[in-house]
Design an enzyme around this catalytic site. Structure first.
Site, PDB file in Angstrom:
ATOM      1  CE  LYS A  36      -3.892  -1.834   2.571  1.00  0.00           C
ATOM      2  NZ  LYS A  36      -4.221  -2.116   3.959  1.00  0.00           N
ATOM      3  CE  LYS A  50       4.149   6.166  17.966  1.00  0.00           C
ATOM      4  NZ  LYS A  50       5.343   5.605  17.293  1.00  0.00           N
ATOM      5  N   GLY A 113       8.961  -4.237  -7.670  1.00  0.00           N
ATOM      6  CA  GLY A 113       9.883  -3.634  -8.633  1.00  0.00           C
ATOM      7  C   GLY A 113      11.295  -4.166  -8.479  1.00  0.00           C
ATOM      8  N   GLY A 173      14.457  -6.102  23.498  1.00  0.00           N
ATOM      9  CA  GLY A 173      14.942  -4.836  22.948  1.00  0.00           C
ATOM     10  C   GLY A 173      14.281  -3.648  23.618  1.00  0.00           C
ATOM     11  N   GLY A 174      15.098  -2.809  24.250  1.00  0.00           N
ATOM     12  CA  GLY A 174      14.567  -1.636  24.969  1.00  0.00           C
ATOM     13  C   GLY A 174      14.771  -0.353  24.195  1.00  0.00           C
ATOM     14  N   GLY A 175      14.778  -0.452  22.850  1.00  0.00           N
ATOM     15  CA  GLY A 175      14.853   0.752  22.021  1.00  0.00           C
ATOM     16  C   GLY A 175      13.460   1.339  21.825  1.00  0.00           C
ATOM     17  CB  VAL A 176      12.226   3.862  19.391  1.00  0.00           C
ATOM     18  CG1 VAL A 176      10.939   4.610  19.147  1.00  0.00           C
ATOM     19  CG2 VAL A 176      13.376   4.822  19.545  1.00  0.00           C
ATOM     20  CB  ALA A 308       8.089   8.826   9.310  1.00  0.00           C
ATOM     21  CG  HIS A 432       1.561  30.758  33.305  1.00  0.00           C
ATOM     22  ND1 HIS A 432       2.398  29.875  33.950  1.00  0.00           N
ATOM     23  CD2 HIS A 432       0.546  31.044  34.160  1.00  0.00           C
ATOM     24  CE1 HIS A 432       1.914  29.647  35.165  1.00  0.00           C
ATOM     25  NE2 HIS A 432       0.794  30.327  35.319  1.00  0.00           N
TER      26      HIS A 432
HETATM   27  C1  LIG Z   1       6.432  -0.104  14.867  1.00  0.00           C
HETATM   28  C2  LIG Z   1       7.076   1.111  14.250  1.00  0.00           C
HETATM   29  C3  LIG Z   1       6.829   2.363  14.771  1.00  0.00           C
HETATM   30  C4  LIG Z   1       7.409   3.496  14.204  1.00  0.00           C
HETATM   31  N1  LIG Z   1       7.141   4.714  14.738  1.00  0.00           N
HETATM   32  C5  LIG Z   1       7.699   5.814  14.192  1.00  0.00           C
HETATM   33  C6  LIG Z   1       7.396   7.103  14.707  1.00  0.00           C
HETATM   34  O1  LIG Z   1       6.599   7.254  15.646  1.00  0.00           O
HETATM   35  N2  LIG Z   1       7.976   8.181  14.128  1.00  0.00           N
HETATM   36  C7  LIG Z   1       8.844   8.059  13.083  1.00  0.00           C
HETATM   37  O2  LIG Z   1       9.352   9.075  12.602  1.00  0.00           O
HETATM   38  N3  LIG Z   1       9.156   6.848  12.575  1.00  0.00           N
HETATM   39  C8  LIG Z   1       8.598   5.735  13.099  1.00  0.00           C
HETATM   40  N4  LIG Z   1       8.881   4.509  12.559  1.00  0.00           N
HETATM   41  C9  LIG Z   1       9.838   4.438  11.447  1.00  0.00           C
HETATM   42  C10 LIG Z   1       9.192   4.801  10.102  1.00  0.00           C
HETATM   43  O3  LIG Z   1       8.074   3.966   9.880  1.00  0.00           O
HETATM   44  C11 LIG Z   1      10.226   4.634   8.990  1.00  0.00           C
HETATM   45  O4  LIG Z   1      11.369   5.391   9.289  1.00  0.00           O
HETATM   46  C12 LIG Z   1       9.682   5.097   7.656  1.00  0.00           C
HETATM   47  O5  LIG Z   1       8.545   4.360   7.294  1.00  0.00           O
HETATM   48  C13 LIG Z   1      10.777   4.941   6.575  1.00  0.00           C
HETATM   49  O6  LIG Z   1      10.291   5.340   5.332  1.00  0.00           O
HETATM   50  P1  LIG Z   1      10.887   4.708   3.989  1.00  0.00           P
HETATM   51  O7  LIG Z   1      10.170   5.402   2.895  1.00  0.00           O
HETATM   52  O8  LIG Z   1      12.342   4.744   4.017  1.00  0.00           O
HETATM   53  O9  LIG Z   1      10.487   3.170   4.036  1.00  0.00           O
HETATM   54  P2  LIG Z   1       9.084   2.416   4.176  1.00  0.00           P
HETATM   55  O10 LIG Z   1       8.069   3.248   4.867  1.00  0.00           O
HETATM   56  O11 LIG Z   1       9.410   1.097   4.761  1.00  0.00           O
HETATM   57  O12 LIG Z   1       8.585   2.256   2.675  1.00  0.00           O
HETATM   58  C14 LIG Z   1       9.216   1.431   1.777  1.00  0.00           C
HETATM   59  C15 LIG Z   1       8.197   0.984   0.778  1.00  0.00           C
HETATM   60  O13 LIG Z   1       8.865   0.290  -0.256  1.00  0.00           O
HETATM   61  C16 LIG Z   1       8.048  -0.785  -0.685  1.00  0.00           C
HETATM   62  N5  LIG Z   1       8.915  -1.766  -1.326  1.00  0.00           N
HETATM   63  C17 LIG Z   1       9.962  -2.425  -0.783  1.00  0.00           C
HETATM   64  N6  LIG Z   1      10.544  -3.198  -1.705  1.00  0.00           N
HETATM   65  C18 LIG Z   1       9.853  -3.038  -2.856  1.00  0.00           C
HETATM   66  C19 LIG Z   1       9.973  -3.566  -4.162  1.00  0.00           C
HETATM   67  N7  LIG Z   1      10.939  -4.421  -4.491  1.00  0.00           N
HETATM   68  N8  LIG Z   1       9.078  -3.182  -5.081  1.00  0.00           N
HETATM   69  C20 LIG Z   1       8.083  -2.315  -4.768  1.00  0.00           C
HETATM   70  N9  LIG Z   1       7.950  -1.775  -3.558  1.00  0.00           N
HETATM   71  C21 LIG Z   1       8.824  -2.134  -2.620  1.00  0.00           C
HETATM   72  C22 LIG Z   1       7.382  -1.279   0.580  1.00  0.00           C
HETATM   73  O14 LIG Z   1       6.196  -1.956   0.293  1.00  0.00           O
HETATM   74  C23 LIG Z   1       7.155   0.027   1.331  1.00  0.00           C
HETATM   75  O15 LIG Z   1       5.866   0.548   1.107  1.00  0.00           O
HETATM   76  C24 LIG Z   1       8.280   3.349  13.079  1.00  0.00           C
HETATM   77  C25 LIG Z   1       8.516   2.098  12.540  1.00  0.00           C
HETATM   78  C26 LIG Z   1       7.915   0.987  13.096  1.00  0.00           C
HETATM   79  C27 LIG Z   1       8.168  -0.359  12.491  1.00  0.00           C
END
Ligand SMILES: Cc1cc2nc3c(=O)[nH]c(=O)nc-3n(C[C@H](O)[C@H](O)[C@H](O)COP(=O)(O)OP(=O)(O)OC[C@H]3O[C@@H](n4cnc5c(N)ncnc54)[C@H](O)[C@@H]3O)c2cc1C
Length: 455
Positions: A36, A50, A113, A173-176, A308, A432
């Protein structure tokens, strides 16, 4: 075969932001995603987690209502209903994003792709060439060797889709991601234990923040072990059984594996086309160029913070770069970070330890305790805002912990990115009673004129 100014592989935060900005700048764009539009953040990351954290806050408010003189009873969590609310949020944003992409004339293609030439992506048996190609295929939830994700052992992907509240969970894992899920489950009524191999929870944060978070989690009854490594896990009908390297054993209904995210780059043709990579990450220079001409990479597939808004900014950067707008280089260190557990953590810039490494003894720090902040008293939260300053120079780091404190990241990132001095901020007025006042008070103190704080 179609041609566009940009062919973007991956429609997550990085990819779609690039598509939207490029089309604004008059470029033709083909955006490809096998899933999606919106990627991890919208469907499996930021937004759904969130929403769960907000439901957790509502549950906590009901449980703690008596302290505020409000008679309410907490009767439990209706998980299908929580998921319905969460899906509603995601669904509305997804629809909005689809509309946006359509209205900007971006061609969206659904399909897997593969980079088959430096300027060509193949999808659904068709080839699309771009004057510029942007790799934006994101990241996936990692696990550890020998730890198979199945049944009771899951990553955030499966954990987000649970339709019940587990009685007990071990969070590896005690990260985010780990602390956010731990926080939700505790509020929903689970017994939670976090295993963190490093000496602190949220180990990338300033140590003072980690310590306050640990104290708050202890008070909330969230158990954790620090500095001990995971050794093995098994599962059966009764639950999961985890062993640590020191022999400690732990049992629970579920195990969440939250040990970080790896780059989603395998089998996509990147290596074959000569893209320089390291352990799966796509290497880029500060202008997000790969080593192959006209191929850029953005977001989680590049080494660095996985956020993000970093992806958004990367995407915008590349669109503006190829349009000749010479955008400002994005430095990871000054990207704002928020962890949305209860209490929240927010930070930007250098930790105290990092500043001392960079500037030696030329560092001043100030911690404003939220005990002196009216709104924080009203909310019954504790915590602090900590400033890290180069002595007689600008603020280079801001670190915060407390309920709802993540919202203060907006001003914090302006201060650090605009290299403000405490005296600059001290002249600005903070309303305030807000938690935002604590930001003003901290700067007043560091500027040598504390108001609601001891000198
Ligand atoms: C549980 C969780 C909570 C998070 N909370 C936060 C938050 O609160 N704030 C924040 O800033 N970040 C958060 N993040 C991190 C954030 O989701 C990512 O940093 C962000 O989505 C990265 O964006 P991107 O475009 O690099 O990759 P993605 O969002 O992973 O997008 C990559 C896209 O590429 C597509 N894709 C991959 N390979 C192919 C292919 N071969 N052909 C076609 N399509 C393909 C995938 O389907 C996907 O849609 C969270 C992540 C997780 C897992």
């Amino acid at each position: 075969m179609a041609h566009a100014d940009l062919v973007i592989l991956g429609g997550g935060s990085g990819g779609y932001a690039c598509a939207l900005r490029a089309s604004e700048l008059g470029k033709s764009v083909i955006l490809i995603d096998r899933d999606k539009l919106g990627g991890t953040c919208l469907h499996r990351g930021c937004i759904p987690t969130k929403a769960l954290l907000h439901a957790a806050e509502v549950a906590d408010a009901a449980k703690e209502s008596e302290a505020f003189g409000v008679r309410a009873t907490f009767e439990g969590i209706d998980m299908p209903k929580v998921n319905e609310y969460r899906d509603g949020v995601v669904g509305r944003l997804y629809k909005g994003l689809q509309g946006l992409v359509k209205s900007r004339n971006v061609t969206f293609i659904e399909g897997e792709g593969r980079l088959v030439a430096p300027d060509t992506v193949e999808v659904n048996g068709e080839r699309h060439t771009g004057t510029t190609v942007v790799l934006a295929t994101g990241s996936y939830a990692r696990t550890l060797p020998g730890l198979d994700i199945s049944g009771r052992i899951m990553t955030s992907d499966q954990a987000l889709n649970l339709d019940y509240v587990p009685k007990s969970v071990i969070v590896l894992g005690g990260g985010v991601i780990g602390v956010e899920f731990a926080s939700v489950w505790k509020s929903f009524g689970s017994d939670v234990t976090i295993i963190e191999a490093l000496p602190h929870l949220v180990p990338n944060e300033d140590e003072a923040v980690s310590k306050v978070l640990e104290r708050a989690f202890r008070k909330r009854g969230i158990a954790f072990t620090l500095g001990k490594r995971f050794a093995a896990a098994t599962q059966d009908d009764a639950g999961v059984h985890v062993t640590l390297e020191d022999g400690t054993t732990l049992d629970a209904e579920l195990l969440l594996v939250a040990v970080g995210r790896g780059p989603n780059t395998a089998g996509m043709g990147y290596e074959e086309q000569g893209i320089a990579m390291e352990r799966g990450w796509v290497l880029v220079d500060e202008r997000l160029r790969t080593n192959v001409p006209n191929v850029y990479a953005v977001g989680d597939i590049t080494p660095g913070l996985q956020l993000a808004h970093r992806g958004f900014q990367h995407g915008i950067f590349v669109a503006e770069e190829i349009a000749g707008l010479n955008p400002v280089v994005i430095a990871d260190v000054n990207i704002p970070r928020v962890t949305y557990c209860e209490p929240e953590v927010g930070s930007v810039g250098l930790t105290e330890a990092e500043a001392r490494e960079a500037y030696g003894s030329n560092v001043a720090v100030y911690e404003y305790n939220l005990a002196g902040n009216g709104k924080s008293q009203i909310l019954a939260t504790t915590g602090f805002i900590k400033l890290v300053q180069v002595t007689d120079g600008p603020i280079v780091g801001i670190h915060m912990v407390g309920s709802r404190i993540g919202e203060q990241i907006g001003e914090a990132q302006l201060i650090v990115n605009w290299e403000a001095y405490p005296t600059d901020v001290a002249t600005l007025i903070h309303a305030h009673p807000t938690q935002n006042e604590a930001m003003g008070e901290a700067h007043l103190a560091l500027a040598g004129k504390p108001l609601h704080a001891h000198a």
